[in-house]
Scaffold this motif. Sequence first.
Motif, short mmCIF file in Angstrom:
data_model
loop_
_atom_site.label_atom_id
_atom_site.label_comp_id
_atom_site.label_asym_id
_atom_site.label_seq_id
_atom_site.Cartn_x
_atom_site.Cartn_y
_atom_site.Cartn_z
N GLN A 1 13.67 13.86 -0.93
CA GLN A 1 14.95 14.34 -1.45
C GLN A 1 14.83 14.78 -2.90
O GLN A 1 15.84 15.13 -3.53
CB GLN A 1 16.01 13.25 -1.30
N ALA A 2 13.62 14.73 -3.45
CA ALA A 2 13.33 15.16 -4.82
C ALA A 2 11.85 15.49 -4.86
O ALA A 2 11.10 15.11 -3.95
CB ALA A 2 13.68 14.04 -5.81
N PRO A 3 11.39 16.22 -5.89
CA PRO A 3 9.97 16.53 -5.97
C PRO A 3 9.07 15.30 -5.88
O PRO A 3 8.01 15.34 -5.26
CB PRO A 3 9.83 17.23 -7.33
N THR A 4 9.50 14.21 -6.49
CA THR A 4 8.82 12.92 -6.31
C THR A 4 9.78 12.01 -5.56
O THR A 4 10.89 11.76 -6.03
CB THR A 4 8.44 12.28 -7.66
N HIS A 5 9.37 11.55 -4.39
CA HIS A 5 10.19 10.62 -3.60
C HIS A 5 9.22 9.64 -2.95
O HIS A 5 8.52 9.96 -2.00
CB HIS A 5 11.00 11.36 -2.55
N VAL A 6 9.19 8.45 -3.52
CA VAL A 6 8.28 7.40 -3.07
C VAL A 6 9.11 6.21 -2.60
O VAL A 6 10.12 5.86 -3.23
CB VAL A 6 7.34 6.97 -4.23
N LEU A 7 8.70 5.60 -1.51
CA LEU A 7 9.32 4.37 -1.02
C LEU A 7 8.47 3.19 -1.48
O LEU A 7 7.25 3.19 -1.27
CB LEU A 7 9.42 4.38 0.50
N VAL A 8 9.10 2.23 -2.11
CA VAL A 8 8.42 1.03 -2.59
C VAL A 8 8.94 -0.12 -1.74
O VAL A 8 10.15 -0.39 -1.73
CB VAL A 8 8.68 0.78 -4.09
N ILE A 9 8.04 -0.79 -1.02
CA ILE A 9 8.46 -1.83 -0.08
C ILE A 9 7.72 -3.13 -0.35
O ILE A 9 6.61 -3.13 -0.86
CB ILE A 9 8.22 -1.39 1.38
N PRO A 10 8.34 -4.24 0.03
CA PRO A 10 7.60 -5.50 0.02
C PRO A 10 6.68 -5.53 1.24
O PRO A 10 6.98 -4.92 2.27
CB PRO A 10 8.70 -6.56 0.14
N ARG A 11 5.56 -6.20 1.13
CA ARG A 11 4.68 -6.34 2.29
C ARG A 11 5.31 -7.24 3.35
O ARG A 11 5.00 -7.11 4.53
CB ARG A 11 3.32 -6.90 1.86
N SER A 12 6.19 -8.13 2.94
CA SER A 12 6.87 -9.00 3.88
C SER A 12 8.15 -8.33 4.37
O SER A 12 8.70 -7.46 3.71
CB SER A 12 7.18 -10.35 3.24
N HIS A 13 8.61 -8.74 5.55
CA HIS A 13 9.77 -8.11 6.17
C HIS A 13 11.06 -8.85 5.83
O HIS A 13 11.21 -10.02 6.14
CB HIS A 13 9.61 -8.06 7.70
N TYR A 14 11.95 -8.11 5.22
CA TYR A 14 13.34 -8.54 5.01
C TYR A 14 14.19 -7.33 5.33
O TYR A 14 13.82 -6.20 5.00
CB TYR A 14 13.57 -8.99 3.55
N GLU B 1 -0.37 0.05 -4.50
CA GLU B 1 -0.28 -1.18 -3.72
C GLU B 1 -0.68 -2.37 -4.58
O GLU B 1 -1.41 -2.24 -5.54
CB GLU B 1 -1.10 -1.11 -2.44
N SER B 2 -0.11 -3.50 -4.22
CA SER B 2 -0.43 -4.78 -4.85
C SER B 2 -0.45 -5.83 -3.75
O SER B 2 -0.28 -5.50 -2.57
CB SER B 2 0.62 -5.13 -5.91
N THR B 3 -0.62 -7.06 -4.13
CA THR B 3 -0.64 -8.12 -3.12
C THR B 3 0.71 -8.30 -2.45
O THR B 3 0.79 -8.77 -1.32
CB THR B 3 -1.10 -9.46 -3.72
N THR B 4 1.79 -7.91 -3.12
CA THR B 4 3.14 -8.12 -2.58
C THR B 4 3.88 -6.84 -2.24
O THR B 4 4.91 -6.89 -1.56
CB THR B 4 4.01 -8.94 -3.56
N THR B 5 3.40 -5.69 -2.71
CA THR B 5 4.12 -4.43 -2.51
C THR B 5 3.21 -3.33 -1.98
O THR B 5 1.98 -3.39 -2.12
CB THR B 5 4.76 -3.94 -3.82
N LEU B 6 3.84 -2.32 -1.43
CA LEU B 6 3.16 -1.11 -0.98
C LEU B 6 4.10 0.05 -1.26
O LEU B 6 5.32 -0.07 -1.06
CB LEU B 6 2.86 -1.20 0.52
N ALA B 7 3.57 1.17 -1.74
CA ALA B 7 4.40 2.33 -2.03
C ALA B 7 3.74 3.57 -1.45
O ALA B 7 2.53 3.76 -1.56
CB ALA B 7 4.58 2.48 -3.54
N PHE B 8 4.57 4.41 -0.84
CA PHE B 8 4.06 5.60 -0.19
C PHE B 8 5.10 6.71 -0.27
O PHE B 8 6.29 6.46 -0.44
CB PHE B 8 3.68 5.32 1.27
N ARG B 9 4.63 7.94 -0.13
CA ARG B 9 5.52 9.10 -0.22
C ARG B 9 6.44 9.17 1.01
O ARG B 9 6.01 8.93 2.13
CB ARG B 9 4.71 10.38 -0.34
N ASP B 10 7.70 9.51 0.75
CA ASP B 10 8.69 9.67 1.82
C ASP B 10 8.36 10.92 2.62
O ASP B 10 7.99 11.96 2.04
CB ASP B 10 10.08 9.77 1.21
N LEU B 11 8.48 10.85 3.94
CA LEU B 11 8.19 12.00 4.80
C LEU B 11 9.28 13.07 4.73
O LEU B 11 9.05 14.21 5.14
CB LEU B 11 8.01 11.55 6.25
N ASP B 12 10.47 12.71 4.24
CA ASP B 12 11.58 13.65 4.10
C ASP B 12 12.07 13.59 2.66
O ASP B 12 13.17 13.08 2.39
CB ASP B 12 12.70 13.29 5.09
#
Length: 120
Positions: free
Chosen positions: A41-54, A28-39
Amino acid sequence: MTADEVLDDDCLFCKIVAGDIEADVVHESTTTLAFRDLDPQAPTHVLVIPRSHYPNAAALASGEPETAAHLFDAAAAIAESEGLGEGYRLVFNTGAQAHQSVFHAHMHLLGGRAMTWPPG
């Protein structure tokens, strides 16, 4: 525009950003958050999102281009920490036809196995 001005109370990922829903956060950073995908599709599958909504990557790039770039910085840091030096894939799905299911811009970081081409 600040992240607080562009949060959506009905958005799953905004609820994760707000701490209302738990996630396996890996970065996590001031502008982003990253977390493991619940489903995954690969041994490592992380979702990287902005903290703001677009709703998608194009809207994020238009509204907060610096934050869009921060997603790539976060992905590089995560790939390094996850030991993905052999290679990884970054994917944005835009729109329902591309199988975007949460309409909050997000990047998929996939790795830990050989990736085939073309995808999909």
